[in-house]
Design a protein around this motif. Structure first.
Motif, PDB file in Angstrom:
ATOM      1  N   ARG A  79       0.828  -1.406   0.003  1.00  0.00           N
ATOM      2  CA  ARG A  79      -0.044  -0.060  -0.125  1.00  0.00           C
ATOM      3  C   ARG A  79       0.929   1.364   0.012  1.00  0.00           C
ATOM      4  N   ASP A  80       0.497   2.132  -0.832  1.00  0.00           N
ATOM      5  CA  ASP A  80       1.275   3.373  -0.855  1.00  0.00           C
ATOM      6  C   ASP A  80       0.194   4.629  -0.524  1.00  0.00           C
ATOM      7  N   ASN A  81       0.423   4.798   0.824  1.00  0.00           N
ATOM      8  CA  ASN A  81      -0.534   6.019   0.999  1.00  0.00           C
ATOM      9  C   ASN A  81      -0.523   7.429   0.613  1.00  0.00           C
ATOM     10  N   THR A  82       0.815   7.587   0.267  1.00  0.00           N
ATOM     11  CA  THR A  82       0.922   8.949  -0.663  1.00  0.00           C
ATOM     12  C   THR A  82       0.320   9.116  -1.775  1.00  0.00           C
ATOM     13  N   LYS A  83       0.023   7.846  -2.466  1.00  0.00           N
ATOM     14  CA  LYS A  83      -0.760   7.932  -3.836  1.00  0.00           C
ATOM     15  C   LYS A  83      -2.120   7.352  -3.663  1.00  0.00           C
ATOM     16  N   ASP A  84      -2.441   7.078  -2.303  1.00  0.00           N
ATOM     17  CA  ASP A  84      -3.745   6.268  -2.097  1.00  0.00           C
ATOM     18  C   ASP A  84      -3.889   5.053  -3.247  1.00  0.00           C
ATOM     19  N   MET A  85      -3.047   4.294  -3.174  1.00  0.00           N
ATOM     20  CA  MET A  85      -2.962   3.245  -3.901  1.00  0.00           C
ATOM     21  C   MET A  85      -2.606   1.832  -3.472  1.00  0.00           C
ATOM     22  N   VAL A  86      -3.008   0.733  -3.735  1.00  0.00           N
ATOM     23  CA  VAL A  86      -2.810  -0.671  -3.373  1.00  0.00           C
ATOM     24  C   VAL A  86      -2.315  -1.650  -4.654  1.00  0.00           C
ATOM     25  N   TYR A  87      -1.438  -2.554  -4.359  1.00  0.00           N
ATOM     26  CA  TYR A  87      -0.783  -3.131  -5.173  1.00  0.00           C
ATOM     27  C   TYR A  87      -0.927  -4.691  -4.817  1.00  0.00           C
ATOM     28  N   LEU A  88      -1.038  -5.495  -5.824  1.00  0.00           N
ATOM     29  CA  LEU A  88      -0.881  -6.877  -5.688  1.00  0.00           C
ATOM     30  C   LEU A  88       0.138  -7.463  -6.597  1.00  0.00           C
ATOM     31  N   GLN A  89       0.982  -7.937  -6.096  1.00  0.00           N
ATOM     32  CA  GLN A  89       2.106  -8.407  -6.995  1.00  0.00           C
ATOM     33  C   GLN A  89       2.105 -10.081  -6.866  1.00  0.00           C
ATOM     34  N   MET A  90       1.704 -10.353  -8.220  1.00  0.00           N
ATOM     35  CA  MET A  90       1.366 -12.040  -8.395  1.00  0.00           C
ATOM     36  C   MET A  90       2.740 -12.463  -9.037  1.00  0.00           C
ATOM     37  N   ASN A  91       3.462 -13.279  -8.171  1.00  0.00           N
ATOM     38  CA  ASN A  91       4.671 -14.056  -8.738  1.00  0.00           C
ATOM     39  C   ASN A  91       4.534 -15.543  -8.824  1.00  0.00           C
ATOM     40  N   SER A  92       4.821 -15.905 -10.030  1.00  0.00           N
ATOM     41  CA  SER A  92       4.596 -17.332 -10.384  1.00  0.00           C
ATOM     42  C   SER A  92       3.079 -17.807 -10.007  1.00  0.00           C
ATOM     43  N   PRO A  93       2.337 -16.982 -10.758  1.00  0.00           N
ATOM     44  CA  PRO A  93       0.857 -17.201 -10.809  1.00  0.00           C
ATOM     45  C   PRO A  93       0.456 -18.548 -11.155  1.00  0.00           C
ATOM     46  N   LYS A  94      -0.619 -19.215 -10.958  1.00  0.00           N
ATOM     47  CA  LYS A  94      -1.222 -20.469 -11.318  1.00  0.00           C
ATOM     48  C   LYS A  94      -2.324 -20.516 -11.962  1.00  0.00           C
ATOM     49  N   PRO A  95      -2.649 -21.057 -12.621  1.00  0.00           N
ATOM     50  CA  PRO A  95      -3.840 -21.133 -13.341  1.00  0.00           C
ATOM     51  C   PRO A  95      -5.274 -21.242 -12.642  1.00  0.00           C
ATOM     52  N   GLU A  96      -4.955 -21.696 -11.400  1.00  0.00           N
ATOM     53  CA  GLU A  96      -6.278 -21.347 -10.286  1.00  0.00           C
ATOM     54  C   GLU A  96      -6.300 -20.022  -9.724  1.00  0.00           C
ATOM     55  N   ASP A  97      -5.370 -19.083 -10.264  1.00  0.00           N
ATOM     56  CA  ASP A  97      -5.497 -17.753  -9.818  1.00  0.00           C
ATOM     57  C   ASP A  97      -6.425 -17.102 -11.043  1.00  0.00           C
ATOM     58  N   THR A  98      -6.558 -17.751 -11.503  1.00  0.00           N
ATOM     59  CA  THR A  98      -7.773 -16.941 -12.876  1.00  0.00           C
ATOM     60  C   THR A  98      -9.189 -16.778 -11.991  1.00  0.00           C
ATOM     61  N   ALA A  99      -9.256 -15.475 -12.230  1.00  0.00           N
ATOM     62  CA  ALA A  99     -10.588 -15.036 -11.473  1.00  0.00           C
ATOM     63  C   ALA A  99     -10.702 -13.401 -11.914  1.00  0.00           C
ATOM     64  N   VAL A 100     -11.961 -12.911 -11.253  1.00  0.00           N
ATOM     65  CA  VAL A 100     -12.065 -11.545 -11.344  1.00  0.00           C
ATOM     66  C   VAL A 100     -11.495 -10.845 -10.066  1.00  0.00           C
ATOM     67  N   TYR A 101     -10.476 -10.054  -9.981  1.00  0.00           N
ATOM     68  CA  TYR A 101      -9.995  -9.650  -8.901  1.00  0.00           C
ATOM     69  C   TYR A 101     -10.779  -8.056  -8.646  1.00  0.00           C
ATOM     70  N   TYR A 102     -11.004  -7.896  -7.271  1.00  0.00           N
ATOM     71  CA  TYR A 102     -11.822  -6.822  -6.927  1.00  0.00           C
ATOM     72  C   TYR A 102     -11.109  -6.023  -5.852  1.00  0.00           C
ATOM     73  N   CYS A 103     -11.169  -4.662  -5.998  1.00  0.00           N
ATOM     74  CA  CYS A 103     -10.543  -3.943  -4.788  1.00  0.00           C
ATOM     75  C   CYS A 103     -11.699  -3.624  -3.865  1.00  0.00           C
ATOM     76  N   LYS A 104     -11.004  -3.441  -2.722  1.00  0.00           N
ATOM     77  CA  LYS A 104     -12.019  -3.007  -1.643  1.00  0.00           C
ATOM     78  C   LYS A 104     -11.289  -2.378  -0.608  1.00  0.00           C
ATOM     79  N   ALA A 105     -12.150  -1.487  -0.197  1.00  0.00           N
ATOM     80  CA  ALA A 105     -11.797  -0.366   0.914  1.00  0.00           C
ATOM     81  C   ALA A 105     -12.658  -0.318   1.971  1.00  0.00           C
ATOM     82  N   TRP A 106     -12.399  -0.047   3.290  1.00  0.00           N
ATOM     83  CA  TRP A 106     -13.112   0.013   4.430  1.00  0.00           C
ATOM     84  C   TRP A 106     -12.532   0.890   5.504  1.00  0.00           C
ATOM     85  N   GLY A 107     -13.564   1.334   6.382  1.00  0.00           N
ATOM     86  CA  GLY A 107     -13.063   2.110   7.467  1.00  0.00           C
ATOM     87  C   GLY A 107     -14.377   2.637   8.426  1.00  0.00           C
ATOM     88  N   SER A 108     -14.160   3.216   9.368  1.00  0.00           N
ATOM     89  CA  SER A 108     -15.098   3.554  10.150  1.00  0.00           C
ATOM     90  C   SER A 108     -15.093   5.046  10.745  1.00  0.00           C
TER      91      SER A 108
END
Length: 117
Positions: free
Chosen positions: A70-99
């Motif tokens: 997470r880079d709070n200076t840019k309001d971004m979050v990243y997901l590095q996928m190293n050596s992905p597998k076929p079972e990683d195939t999916a729709v990926y959703y970003c989610k944010a929450w707070g109170s």
């Protein structure tokens, strides 16, 4: 207007690499937690990885392979996928929450990731 916009998806070969990005905008208060979920065809949406109060949390199926940052200076979050597998195939959703300022829970529209053998 609150928005979470994912990018970086697409196709990858098993054993390669892919990096997903999500930019958060329009939040009055910085989300306490932000991260990634995914949903494969015919399956329930599941946790991939989140960062909550600075601490990463990973789903069992991706521990040791995918890395969230997470880079709070840019309001971004990243997901590095190293050596992905076929079972990683999916729709990926970003989610944010707070109170702060009242409970909120927002989702991005999702981005397709397809990993071929």
């Amino acid at each position: 207007q609150v928005q979470l916009v994912e990018s970086g998806g697409g196709s990858a070969q098993a054993g390669g690499s892919l990096r997903l990005s999500c930019v958060a905008s329009g939040f009055k208060y910085r989300p306490t937690g932000i991260g990634w979920y995914r949903q494969a065809p015919g399956k329930k949406r599941e946790l991939v990885a989140t960062v909550w109060s600075g601490r990463p949390n990973y789903g069992d199926s991706v521990k040791g392979r995918l890395i969230i940052s997470r880079d709070n200076t840019k309001d971004m979050v990243y997901l590095q996928m190293n050596s992905p597998k076929p079972e990683d195939t999916a729709v990926y959703y970003c989610k944010a929450w707070g109170s702060v300022g009242g409970n909120f829970d927002e989702w991005g529209q999702g981005i397709q990731v397809t990993v071929s053998a």
